[in-house]
Design a protein around this motif. Structure first.
Motif, mmCIF file in Angstrom:
data_model
loop_
_atom_site.group_PDB
_atom_site.id
_atom_site.type_symbol
_atom_site.label_atom_id
_atom_site.label_comp_id
_atom_site.label_asym_id
_atom_site.label_seq_id
_atom_site.Cartn_x
_atom_site.Cartn_y
_atom_site.Cartn_z
ATOM 1 N N ALA A 196 -6.063 -6.706 -2.037
ATOM 2 C CA ALA A 196 -5.944 -7.338 -0.722
ATOM 3 C C ALA A 196 -4.731 -6.801 0.031
ATOM 4 O O ALA A 196 -4.787 -6.571 1.244
ATOM 5 C CB ALA A 196 -5.846 -8.856 -0.869
ATOM 6 N N ASP A 197 -3.620 -6.591 -0.682
ATOM 7 C CA ASP A 197 -2.451 -5.960 -0.054
ATOM 8 C C ASP A 197 -2.804 -4.563 0.446
ATOM 9 O O ASP A 197 -2.357 -4.137 1.520
ATOM 10 C CB ASP A 197 -1.299 -5.857 -1.059
ATOM 11 C CG ASP A 197 -0.373 -7.067 -1.037
ATOM 12 O OD1 ASP A 197 -0.562 -7.968 -0.195
ATOM 13 O OD2 ASP A 197 0.549 -7.107 -1.878
ATOM 14 N N LEU A 198 -3.595 -3.832 -0.332
ATOM 15 C CA LEU A 198 -3.967 -2.476 0.072
ATOM 16 C C LEU A 198 -4.848 -2.495 1.316
ATOM 17 O O LEU A 198 -4.753 -1.599 2.161
ATOM 18 C CB LEU A 198 -4.670 -1.758 -1.076
ATOM 19 C CG LEU A 198 -3.765 -1.331 -2.238
ATOM 20 C CD1 LEU A 198 -4.590 -0.821 -3.409
ATOM 21 C CD2 LEU A 198 -2.776 -0.258 -1.782
ATOM 22 N N TRP A 199 -5.710 -3.491 1.463
ATOM 23 C CA TRP A 199 -6.513 -3.600 2.688
ATOM 24 C C TRP A 199 -5.575 -3.788 3.886
ATOM 25 O O TRP A 199 -5.738 -3.125 4.918
ATOM 26 C CB TRP A 199 -7.484 -4.774 2.584
ATOM 27 C CG TRP A 199 -8.611 -4.702 3.570
ATOM 28 C CD1 TRP A 199 -9.868 -4.225 3.332
ATOM 29 C CD2 TRP A 199 -8.583 -5.082 4.960
ATOM 30 N NE1 TRP A 199 -10.628 -4.293 4.483
ATOM 31 C CE2 TRP A 199 -9.861 -4.814 5.500
ATOM 32 C CE3 TRP A 199 -7.608 -5.618 5.789
ATOM 33 C CZ2 TRP A 199 -10.192 -5.073 6.829
ATOM 34 C CZ3 TRP A 199 -7.914 -5.880 7.119
ATOM 35 C CH2 TRP A 199 -9.196 -5.598 7.632
ATOM 36 N N SER A 200 -4.597 -4.686 3.762
ATOM 37 C CA SER A 200 -3.658 -4.933 4.854
ATOM 38 C C SER A 200 -2.830 -3.689 5.163
ATOM 39 O O SER A 200 -2.536 -3.397 6.332
ATOM 40 C CB SER A 200 -2.731 -6.098 4.493
ATOM 41 O OG SER A 200 -3.476 -7.277 4.232
ATOM 42 N N PHE A 201 -2.452 -2.958 4.124
ATOM 43 C CA PHE A 201 -1.748 -1.686 4.291
ATOM 44 C C PHE A 201 -2.623 -0.705 5.070
ATOM 45 O O PHE A 201 -2.171 -0.061 6.031
ATOM 46 C CB PHE A 201 -1.394 -1.143 2.906
ATOM 47 C CG PHE A 201 -0.990 0.297 2.861
ATOM 48 C CD1 PHE A 201 0.241 0.708 3.342
ATOM 49 C CD2 PHE A 201 -1.842 1.259 2.310
ATOM 50 C CE1 PHE A 201 0.618 2.047 3.285
ATOM 51 C CE2 PHE A 201 -1.470 2.582 2.246
ATOM 52 C CZ PHE A 201 -0.240 2.983 2.745
ATOM 53 N N GLY A 202 -3.896 -0.587 4.693
ATOM 54 C CA GLY A 202 -4.805 0.299 5.400
ATOM 55 C C GLY A 202 -5.020 -0.121 6.843
ATOM 56 O O GLY A 202 -5.087 0.727 7.742
ATOM 57 N N ALA A 203 -5.115 -1.420 7.092
ATOM 58 C CA ALA A 203 -5.282 -1.918 8.465
ATOM 59 C C ALA A 203 -4.071 -1.579 9.317
ATOM 60 O O ALA A 203 -4.196 -1.284 10.513
ATOM 61 C CB ALA A 203 -5.528 -3.422 8.449
ATOM 62 N N SER A 204 -2.874 -1.600 8.715
ATOM 63 C CA SER A 204 -1.653 -1.269 9.453
ATOM 64 C C SER A 204 -1.612 0.217 9.800
ATOM 65 O O SER A 204 -1.179 0.601 10.895
ATOM 66 C CB SER A 204 -0.419 -1.665 8.631
ATOM 67 O OG SER A 204 -0.392 -3.066 8.394
ATOM 68 N N ASP A 252 -15.565 -4.765 -0.056
ATOM 69 C CA ASP A 252 -15.582 -5.219 -1.445
ATOM 70 C C ASP A 252 -14.317 -4.708 -2.134
ATOM 71 O O ASP A 252 -14.125 -3.496 -2.260
ATOM 72 C CB ASP A 252 -16.823 -4.669 -2.152
ATOM 73 C CG ASP A 252 -16.965 -5.194 -3.577
ATOM 74 O OD1 ASP A 252 -15.987 -5.716 -4.132
ATOM 75 O OD2 ASP A 252 -18.068 -5.055 -4.141
ATOM 76 N N PRO A 253 -13.440 -5.610 -2.581
ATOM 77 C CA PRO A 253 -12.176 -5.138 -3.175
ATOM 78 C C PRO A 253 -12.377 -4.252 -4.400
ATOM 79 O O PRO A 253 -11.536 -3.392 -4.684
ATOM 80 C CB PRO A 253 -11.434 -6.432 -3.535
ATOM 81 C CG PRO A 253 -12.470 -7.507 -3.507
ATOM 82 C CD PRO A 253 -13.511 -7.079 -2.535
ATOM 83 N N SER A 254 -13.475 -4.430 -5.120
ATOM 84 C CA SER A 254 -13.701 -3.599 -6.304
ATOM 85 C C SER A 254 -14.062 -2.169 -5.931
ATOM 86 O O SER A 254 -13.968 -1.260 -6.766
ATOM 87 C CB SER A 254 -14.806 -4.202 -7.169
ATOM 88 O OG SER A 254 -16.052 -4.187 -6.497
#
Length: 294
Positions: A196-204, A252-254
């Motif tokens: 989930a942190d990586l998704w937020s990192f990618g969104a930034s 999908d986080p996986s």
């Protein structure tokens, strides 16, 4: 009353002036009278409920933020020096950074070039991998919490950070979190994770190179609905970064690419752009049980 008449906090820190907000807190510029250096101090303000101020909640939040950040030591993570309680308020003492946020920088420039964005991402990912290696989840990565100093990229505001696997960590997304930067699974009420942190990192990073968030719009409820129900619009300015962004922003986080995979892709982009960086390395800390690495 002016800050010049205040008694130093803890008989040590003289408040100088407020410099901005950081989540539900006020950031002050202050002077450490003992070490004779300027510092930043975050005043934790309690949230108000129907029965008054939530002082216990503010205390827990301050302790969680200070302890989460203090267990980390990395150039891409803001350093915490001290925590004190005085006058019924909590204060976190941190390193003072003369910096613009990624949000402010993009507001000035419109969007960032691919190689700038890749460099910012590579540096920031080093701090994020260090945090995850120490078992700390940030849970609120967004362009307003990414500081650019000129030679450093620093992740700030660990106000809702949690330890990976902590069963007491809330699954509720705080109101101050921008939904365009929150992973879809967290918006559906699932537990936070490194992915989930990586998704937020990618969104930034998407915001940096495209000049807008993955789900644009000023209506938070409309953005929330889009973030829950559909994929982000494909990036159009990202060039070689597109592969990184699409890998990080998988719903999908996986299926999301790992931090190690993202670091390798970013370093390859930088080498292609003629920017020298050290090869990505695993964090020095031992990965926690239930490792998220694939």
């Amino acid at each position: 009353m002016g800050t010049g008449k205040r008694r130093p906090l803890g008989d040590r820190y003289q408040l100088i002036s407020p410099t901005g907000r950081d989540g539900p807190g006020i950031i002050w510029r202050a002077h450490d009278l003992r070490l004779r250096r300027d510092v930043a101090i975050k005043e934790i303000q309690p949230l108000f409920r129907a029965d008054g101020a939530d002082l216990d909640g503010a205390r827990r939040r301050a302790m969680r933020e200070a302890r989460s950040a203090a267990r980390l030591s990395h150039p891409a993570v803001v350093a915490v020096h001290d925590l004190l309680e005085e006058g019924g308020r909590l204060w976190i003492v941190m390193e003072l950074l003369e910096a613009l946020t990624l949000k402010e920088t993009v507001a000035h420039l419109g969007h960032l070039p691919v190689h700038w964005t890749a460099w910012i991402g590579f540096q920031l990912l080093g701090g994020l991998r260090h945090a995850h290696g120490a078992g700390v989840l940030h849970r609120d990565i967004n362009p307003g919490n990414i500081l650019l100093t000129g030679d450093r990229v620093v992740l700030a505001d660990f106000g809702i950070a949690a330890l990976n696997g902590d069963p007491s960590a809330s699954t509720t997304v705080p109101l101050h979190c921008a939904p365009a930067y929150v992973a879809p699974e967290r918006l559906r009420g699932l537990t936070a994770s490194p992915a989930a942190d990586l998704w937020s990192f990618g969104a930034s990073l998407y915001f940096a190179v495209e000049g807008r968030p993955p789900y644009p719009g000023s209506d938070s409820l409309a953005v929330l609905g889009e973030a829950v129900n559909r994929d982000p619009d494909p990036p159009v300015k990202a060039g070689p970064l597109r592969r990184v962004l699409e890998g990080l922003l998988r719903r999908d986080p996986s299926d999301r690419i790992t931090a190690d995979h993202a670091a390798r892709l970013l370093s390859a982009i930088l080498r292609m752009e003629g920017v020298a960086v050290d090869p990505p390395r695993l964090p020095a800390a031992r990965l926690p049980p239930d490792s998220f690495a694939r």
